[in-house]
Design a protein around this motif. Sequence first.
Motif, PDB file in Angstrom:
ATOM      1  N   GLY A   2       0.753  -1.162  -0.129  1.00  0.00           N
ATOM      2  CA  GLY A   2       0.113   0.006   0.008  1.00  0.00           C
ATOM      3  C   GLY A   2       0.901   1.336  -0.039  1.00  0.00           C
ATOM      4  O   GLY A   2       0.409   2.356   0.358  1.00  0.00           O
ATOM      5  N   GLU A   3       2.004   1.150  -0.289  1.00  0.00           N
ATOM      6  CA  GLU A   3       3.046   2.316  -0.417  1.00  0.00           C
ATOM      7  C   GLU A   3       2.614   3.220  -1.604  1.00  0.00           C
ATOM      8  O   GLU A   3       2.420   2.838  -2.602  1.00  0.00           O
ATOM      9  N   THR A   4       2.739   4.657  -1.273  1.00  0.00           N
ATOM     10  CA  THR A   4       2.490   5.569  -2.249  1.00  0.00           C
ATOM     11  C   THR A   4       3.869   6.342  -2.416  1.00  0.00           C
ATOM     12  O   THR A   4       4.616   6.463  -1.425  1.00  0.00           O
ATOM     13  N   LEU A   5       4.278   6.730  -3.774  1.00  0.00           N
ATOM     14  CA  LEU A   5       5.237   7.538  -3.898  1.00  0.00           C
ATOM     15  C   LEU A   5       5.203   8.926  -3.240  1.00  0.00           C
ATOM     16  O   LEU A   5       4.306   9.465  -3.165  1.00  0.00           O
ATOM     17  N   GLU A   6       6.463   9.403  -2.942  1.00  0.00           N
ATOM     18  CA  GLU A   6       6.472  10.723  -2.160  1.00  0.00           C
ATOM     19  C   GLU A   6       6.701  11.612  -3.256  1.00  0.00           C
ATOM     20  O   GLU A   6       7.590  11.421  -4.337  1.00  0.00           O
ATOM     21  N   GLN A   7       5.878  12.662  -3.057  1.00  0.00           N
ATOM     22  CA  GLN A   7       6.077  13.865  -4.080  1.00  0.00           C
ATOM     23  C   GLN A   7       7.361  14.656  -3.897  1.00  0.00           C
ATOM     24  O   GLN A   7       7.370  15.173  -2.586  1.00  0.00           O
ATOM     25  N   LYS A  48      11.112  16.747   0.086  1.00  0.00           N
ATOM     26  CA  LYS A  48      10.112  15.586  -0.074  1.00  0.00           C
ATOM     27  C   LYS A  48       8.547  16.742   0.573  1.00  0.00           C
ATOM     28  O   LYS A  48       8.803  17.555   1.464  1.00  0.00           O
ATOM     29  N   SER A  50       6.359  16.083   1.932  1.00  0.00           N
ATOM     30  CA  SER A  50       5.548  16.018   3.564  1.00  0.00           C
ATOM     31  C   SER A  50       6.540  16.739   4.340  1.00  0.00           C
ATOM     32  O   SER A  50       5.939  17.206   5.514  1.00  0.00           O
TER      33      SER A  50
END
Length: 72
Positions: A2-7, A48, A50
């Motif tokens: 379920g990992e999403t790529l970091e923008q 990142k 985040s």
Amino acid sequence: MGETLEQLLTAQEVADKLRTTPSNLYRKIKAGKFPAPIQLSIRCVRWKESDVVQWLNNLPTSVPSEADLELA
């Protein structure tokens, strides 16, 4: 799974989010007031998203009054 790529954001994109210029962004980094970017190559750095959002969320929400400044 379920990992999403970091923008990853460019200096201009970060500066736009901070409502400043890339030059002021780099001044903040040099002064230790903003997270340093990730070095992807010799001439390519990114932040990142985040990290930028977290930094913005940790900003003070109000300007201190004169009375608050006298107590400091």
